[in-house]
Design an enzyme around this catalytic site. Structure first.
Site, PDB file in Angstrom:
ATOM      1  N   TYR A 173       0.800  -0.931   0.289  1.00 36.19           N
ATOM      2  CA  TYR A 173      -0.358   0.424  -0.475  1.00 36.19           C
ATOM      3  C   TYR A 173       0.923   1.185  -0.211  1.00 36.19           C
ATOM      4  O   TYR A 173       1.960   1.238   0.055  1.00 36.19           O
ATOM      5  CB  TYR A 173      -1.017  -0.184   1.236  1.00 36.19           C
ATOM      6  N   ARG A 313      -5.377 -15.020  10.479  1.00 37.51           N
ATOM      7  CA  ARG A 313      -6.367 -16.351   9.996  1.00 37.51           C
ATOM      8  C   ARG A 313      -7.225 -16.675  10.727  1.00 37.51           C
ATOM      9  O   ARG A 313      -8.353 -17.579  10.316  1.00 37.51           O
ATOM     10  CB  ARG A 313      -5.175 -16.519   8.923  1.00 37.51           C
TER      11      ARG A 313
END
Length: 329
Positions: A173, A313
């Site tokens: 990003y 996760r």
């Protein structure tokens, strides 16, 4: 000794344990980035019981031009304040502390979501191929606008009752694009060596600190490696970490991979980067990456590779993971 259950106290933040729920995009906001009941329910389910000491809410765009995906969460306007308060209150009611991650996608943005051409430090297509257009190179006025956007977003987060903010500089990003020599080819003061490539980070840190005050915790997620030839060096990431601490960052959250969620394999796969950074700074260091068992988190803490462990996760897939893991200790 159960390292994962041990408290951590800094000057600005007290955590009852060392387990962190790192930011993972849920795509549960609405098309405008507003918080939905579905998103509130997601964080409610995972923070119940306070087994997670710190919940880092998923990356949220600080301006529309910096929006990364269709249902990404927004902190770009004051109209989001009431909903942000509901989210912070939900997590606090369950016994966890929470910070909000602030982000700008830069060249990873898509015009179909923003209605605008993407921007970046240099006119280079994002190497992750996430973002389909060569960005416009930011001028100094554009950089100043982005610094202001991060600052205003941080104030909103503080006013909503969160315990801090995290600045996102990883996973390809915008701030990671400035950090990496792969995507930053500028010839001005925002490019060149590591001092120039982190100039925008330092200006954001100082601007945010100037508005939110000294007592509001400021975290930074650092992409400590690009996993690409010619990318960020270990020496650069160490220099950046030291500079961020000096500028006023209270905690570093170590990740990596210019191509977003690079998974090298094995539990704690970012620990080769978190350990030397932990040894180089005096502020707490979080590490994430592939941890699926409480015993794996315990080993990371026991071996001095980080101060806190993020489990993403596993918690994303199983809302009961934290409860079961902590009770197993």
């Amino acid at each position: 000794m159960a390292y994962l259950n041990s408290p951590l106290k800094t000057g600005k933040l007290t955590l009852e344990g060392r387990l962190v729920m790192p930011p993972m995009a849920t795509s549960k906001s609405d098309a405008d980035g507003r918080i939905t009941p579905e998103l509130i329910r997601h964080y409610d389910e995972r923070s119940r019981g306070g087994y997670i000491s710190l919940v880092v809410v998923e990356h949220s765009f600080v301006s529309l031009r910096g929006k990364a995906s269709g249902r990404q969460l927004s902190v770009a306007g004051d109209d989001s304040l009431d909903d942000l308060k509901k989210l912070a209150e939900t997590i606090h009611r369950n016994g966890s502390k929470t910070v909000m991650q602030l982000n700008h996608a830069g060249s990873s943005a898509y015009k179909k979501y923003t209605g605008m051409e993407p921007v970046g430090p240099s006119a280079i297509l994002n190497p992750s191929k996430n973002g389909d257009t060569v960005p416009q190179e930011l001028d100094r006025a554009g950089i100043s606008e982005i610094i202001a956007d991060f600052t205003k977003a941080a104030v909103r987060v503080r006013d909503a009752g969160f315990d801090g903010v995290e600045i996102h500089s990883a996973h390809g990003y915008l701030l990671d694009q400035f950090l990496s020599p792969l995507t930053n080819k500028r010839a001005d003061e925002y490019g060149g060596g590591i001092e120039g490539r982190i100039r925008i980070h330092l200006e954001i840190i100082r601007a945010v600190r100037g508005e939110v005050g000294d007592d509001f915790p400021l975290l930074l997620r650092l992409g400590a490696t690009d996993y690409m030839e010619g990318g960020l060096t270990s020496e650069d990431s160490l220099a950046a970490a030291r500079a961020f601490e000096k500028a006023g960052v209270d905690m570093l959250d170590i990740s990596g991979g210019m191509c977003f969620y690079t998974i090298p394999g094995g539990p704690g796969y970012f620990t080769p980067y978190s350990k030397p950074i932990k040894e180089a700074v005096s502020i707490p260091v979080i590490v994430t990456g592939g941890v699926a068992k409480a015993s794996e988190a315990e080993a990371i803490l026991r071996d001095g590779k980080a101060d806190l462990v993020g489990v993403g996760r596993a918690i994303f897939a199983d809302p009961e993971w934290a409860k079961n893991a902590m009770e197993s200790l």
